[in-house]
Design a protein around this motif. Structure first.
Motif, PDB file in Angstrom:
ATOM      1  N   SER A   1       1.014   0.415  -3.926  1.00  0.00           N
ATOM      2  CA  SER A   1       1.322  -0.658  -2.974  1.00  0.00           C
ATOM      3  C   SER A   1       0.044  -1.320  -2.468  1.00  0.00           C
ATOM      4  CB  SER A   1       2.114  -0.112  -1.788  1.00  0.00           C
ATOM      5  OG  SER A   1       3.369   0.362  -2.201  1.00  0.00           O
ATOM      6  N   CYS A   2      -0.960  -0.509  -2.177  1.00  0.00           N
ATOM      7  CA  CYS A   2      -2.239  -1.053  -1.703  1.00  0.00           C
ATOM      8  C   CYS A   2      -2.898  -1.893  -2.792  1.00  0.00           C
ATOM      9  CB  CYS A   2      -3.181   0.074  -1.294  1.00  0.00           C
ATOM     10  SG  CYS A   2      -2.727   0.919   0.213  1.00  0.00           S
TER      11      CYS A   2
ATOM     12  N   ALA B   1      -1.150  -5.291  -3.250  1.00  0.00           N
ATOM     13  CA  ALA B   1      -1.056  -6.184  -2.093  1.00  0.00           C
ATOM     14  C   ALA B   1      -2.056  -7.330  -2.222  1.00  0.00           C
ATOM     15  CB  ALA B   1      -1.346  -5.393  -0.810  1.00  0.00           C
TER      16      ALA B   1
ATOM     17  N   PHE C   1      -5.022  -9.861  -1.239  1.00  0.00           N
ATOM     18  CA  PHE C   1      -6.258  -9.630  -0.500  1.00  0.00           C
ATOM     19  C   PHE C   1      -6.129 -10.166   0.917  1.00  0.00           C
ATOM     20  CE2 PHE C   1      -7.698  -9.416  -4.869  1.00  0.00           C
ATOM     21  CZ  PHE C   1      -8.524  -8.313  -4.830  1.00  0.00           C
TER      22      PHE C   1
ATOM     23  N   LYS D   1      -4.525  -7.074   5.975  1.00  0.00           N
ATOM     24  CA  LYS D   1      -3.523  -6.028   5.820  1.00  0.00           C
ATOM     25  C   LYS D   1      -3.905  -5.063   4.700  1.00  0.00           C
ATOM     26  CE  LYS D   1       0.546  -8.384   7.608  1.00  0.00           C
ATOM     27  NZ  LYS D   1       1.931  -8.777   7.316  1.00  0.00           N
ATOM     28  N   ARG D   2      -4.379  -5.608   3.601  1.00  0.00           N
ATOM     29  CA  ARG D   2      -4.770  -4.765   2.467  1.00  0.00           C
ATOM     30  C   ARG D   2      -5.975  -3.892   2.849  1.00  0.00           C
ATOM     31  NH1 ARG D   2      -5.733  -6.362  -3.804  1.00  0.00           N
ATOM     32  NH2 ARG D   2      -6.797  -4.451  -4.390  1.00  0.00           N
ATOM     33  N   THR D   3      -6.926  -4.480   3.542  1.00  0.00           N
ATOM     34  CA  THR D   3      -8.112  -3.736   3.967  1.00  0.00           C
ATOM     35  C   THR D   3      -7.727  -2.570   4.867  1.00  0.00           C
ATOM     36  OG1 THR D   3      -9.440  -5.750   3.829  1.00  0.00           O
ATOM     37  CG2 THR D   3     -10.346  -3.935   5.133  1.00  0.00           C
TER      38      THR D   3
ATOM     39  N   ALA E   1      -4.809  -1.102   5.046  1.00  0.00           N
ATOM     40  CA  ALA E   1      -4.044  -0.135   4.256  1.00  0.00           C
ATOM     41  C   ALA E   1      -4.973   0.759   3.441  1.00  0.00           C
ATOM     42  CB  ALA E   1      -3.061  -0.861   3.346  1.00  0.00           C
ATOM     43  N   TRP E   2      -6.005   0.170   2.826  1.00  0.00           N
ATOM     44  CA  TRP E   2      -6.955   0.971   2.042  1.00  0.00           C
ATOM     45  C   TRP E   2      -7.713   1.952   2.931  1.00  0.00           C
ATOM     46  CZ3 TRP E   2      -6.593   2.301  -2.638  1.00  0.00           C
ATOM     47  CH2 TRP E   2      -6.150   1.430  -3.622  1.00  0.00           C
TER      48      TRP E   2
ATOM     49  N   LEU F   1       0.790  -2.581   5.624  1.00  0.00           N
ATOM     50  CA  LEU F   1       1.206  -3.549   4.610  1.00  0.00           C
ATOM     51  C   LEU F   1       2.479  -4.304   4.981  1.00  0.00           C
ATOM     52  CD1 LEU F   1       0.495  -1.500   1.375  1.00  0.00           C
ATOM     53  CD2 LEU F   1      -0.786  -3.463   2.226  1.00  0.00           C
TER      54      LEU F   1
END
Length: 62
Positions: A18-19, A22, A24, A27-29, A31-32, A61
């Protein structure tokens, strides 16, 4: 406390996918960051922290 390892491993694979999929952005940052914290907790055999961080990654996310 030890949870079912298979469930945690499956959840980690799902959250990682999912990460990775996603778009860029912030939200992605976030989540990671949570996913990386979950990996560290998993290596330390802290299943509660792992589950918490995986849930936080999914929430980031959403």
């Amino acid at each position: 406390m030890k949870l079912n390892t298979n469930t945690i491993s499956e959840k980690m694979k799902s959250v990682k996918a999912s990460c990775g999929g996603a778009p860029f952005g912030e939200k992605r940052t976030q989540a990671w960051r949570h996913y990386n914290a979950a990996e560290a907790a998993h290596k330390a055999n802290d299943d509660i922290k792992t589950k918490y961080e995986l849930d936080a990654a999914r929430k980031a996310l959403a």
